[in-house]
Design an enzyme around this catalytic site. Structure first.
Site, short mmCIF file in Angstrom:
data_model
loop_
_atom_site.label_atom_id
_atom_site.label_comp_id
_atom_site.label_asym_id
_atom_site.label_seq_id
_atom_site.Cartn_x
_atom_site.Cartn_y
_atom_site.Cartn_z
N SER A 15 0.85 -1.20 0.00
CA SER A 15 0.00 0.00 0.00
C SER A 15 0.87 1.24 0.00
O SER A 15 2.10 1.15 0.03
CB SER A 15 -0.92 0.01 1.23
OG SER A 15 -0.13 0.05 2.42
N ASP A 36 6.24 -7.60 1.10
CA ASP A 36 5.48 -7.08 2.23
C ASP A 36 5.04 -8.28 3.06
O ASP A 36 5.10 -9.43 2.60
CB ASP A 36 4.26 -6.29 1.76
CG ASP A 36 3.83 -5.22 2.77
OD1 ASP A 36 3.44 -5.60 3.89
OD2 ASP A 36 3.88 -4.03 2.43
N VAL A 59 11.46 -7.65 6.33
CA VAL A 59 12.72 -7.01 5.95
C VAL A 59 13.82 -7.18 7.00
O VAL A 59 15.00 -6.96 6.70
CB VAL A 59 12.53 -5.51 5.65
CG1 VAL A 59 11.62 -5.32 4.45
CG2 VAL A 59 12.03 -4.75 6.86
N CYS A 87 10.56 0.89 1.02
CA CYS A 87 9.53 1.70 1.68
C CYS A 87 9.02 1.09 2.97
O CYS A 87 8.23 1.73 3.68
CB CYS A 87 8.34 1.92 0.73
SG CYS A 87 8.73 2.80 -0.79
N SER A 150 12.64 10.21 6.46
CA SER A 150 11.47 10.98 6.89
C SER A 150 11.95 12.35 7.32
O SER A 150 13.10 12.53 7.76
CB SER A 150 10.77 10.30 8.06
OG SER A 150 9.80 11.16 8.65
N TYR A 163 11.32 6.79 16.41
CA TYR A 163 11.10 6.95 14.97
C TYR A 163 12.14 7.89 14.37
O TYR A 163 12.75 7.59 13.34
CB TYR A 163 9.69 7.49 14.73
CG TYR A 163 9.32 7.61 13.27
CD1 TYR A 163 9.18 6.48 12.48
CD2 TYR A 163 9.12 8.86 12.68
CE1 TYR A 163 8.86 6.59 11.13
CE2 TYR A 163 8.78 8.97 11.35
CZ TYR A 163 8.66 7.84 10.58
OH TYR A 163 8.34 7.93 9.25
N LYS A 167 15.05 6.90 11.53
CA LYS A 167 15.11 7.55 10.22
C LYS A 167 16.37 8.39 10.07
O LYS A 167 16.91 8.52 8.96
CB LYS A 167 13.87 8.41 10.01
CG LYS A 167 12.58 7.59 9.87
CD LYS A 167 12.65 6.61 8.71
CE LYS A 167 11.34 5.89 8.47
NZ LYS A 167 11.39 4.98 7.30
N THR A 198 -1.12 8.12 3.32
CA THR A 198 -0.82 6.69 3.38
C THR A 198 -1.71 6.06 4.44
O THR A 198 -2.34 6.77 5.25
CB THR A 198 0.65 6.45 3.74
OG1 THR A 198 0.88 6.89 5.10
CG2 THR A 198 1.59 7.19 2.80
#
Length: 255
Positions: A15, A36, A59, A87, A150, A163, A167, A198
């Site tokens: 997605s 995915d 991953v 992604c 990000s 997070y 990133k 998203t």
């Protein structure tokens, strides 16, 4: 690098940004391997036709990623694996201390770093090994890796220690990886998106989404996955884009 008749591995392809990249590359005549943990990759693969195959992939797993890379090399035939658009990732929000003064959960922090940062390293190392075996094309190029960072890497907000750190690690790997892999003819880039439409945004209240839209200088809206895909396409086809992180954010600076 040309997209037509080349094969690209896309993680987080079920997605959002990953799915948009898959659709864009197939439209341009490319082949894709969709990776995915969601069953939705099977539906997307069926919709995209013979140009796409789906491989359920964690991953962070060396075995899963090697299987996905092997599938991509096979799907690419004599041209092998041309590129990766990575992604896959998770968003996490947790303050160092909650309202009762209790410390954040260490395992939750480690999980975010494991998926977003260690997962990125895992994808890069295995994809690079496969692409290094390709025959060289124009300028000696053998492949391209596009990672997803990000704006939180630069403008982390309250509650984004895990997070933002994960990133920022992706940003930090971009240049040294590009320098190292240059001897193999492999470019490494990263895109740092701002607030995008998203599935991750689906859990945010409408008033919070509206506030985010107003925080974007121009255009005053969320980014669209196809805009991310268009930038990924430009990176693939422009050989001078290497070792850099591109913010794709409408000028937003998070507070």
């Amino acid at each position: 690098m040309y997209i037509a008749s080349r094969t690209f591995l896309i993680t987080g392809a079920a997605s959002g940004l990953g799915a948009a990249c898959a659709e864009r590359l197939v439209e341009e005549g490319g082949r894709v391997v969709l990776c995915d943990l969601s069953d939705a990759i099977e539906d997307l693969s069926a919709r995209l036709g013979a140009a796409a195959i789906a491989v359920r992939t964690d991953v962070t797993s060396a075995e899963d990623m090697q299987a996905a890379v092997d599938a991509a090399v096979a799907h690419g035939g004599e041209k092998g694996l041309a590129g990766v658009i990575h992604c896959a990732g998770v968003v996490s929000v947790a303050k160092l201390l909650d309202r009762q003064g209790q410390p954040a959960d260490l395992e939750a922090y480690a999980r975010t770093v494991q998926i977003n940062l260690v997962g990125t390293f895992n994808v890069m190392r295995l994809a690079a090994a496969a692409m290094a075996a390709n025959s060289s094309g124009e300028d000696g190029e053998r492949g391209v890796i596009i990672n997803t960072a990000s704006v939180a890497a630069f403008d982390g907000q309250v509650g984004q220690c895990a997070y933002s750190a994960s990133k920022a690690g992706v940003v930090g790997m971009s240049l040294p990886a590009a320098r190292e892999l240059s001897r193999h003819g492999i470019r490494v880039m990263a895109i740092a998106p701002g607030v995008f439409e998203t599935p991750m945004m689906g859990d945010i209240p409408d008033d919070a989404v509206a506030a985010l839209e107003q925080a974007v200088p121009f255009p005053k809206r969320l980014g669209r996955p196809e805009e991310f895909a268009r930038l990924a396409e430009q990176i693939i086809t422009n050989p001078m884009l290497n070792g850099e992180v591109i913010r794709l954010d409408g000028g937003i600076r998070m507070q």
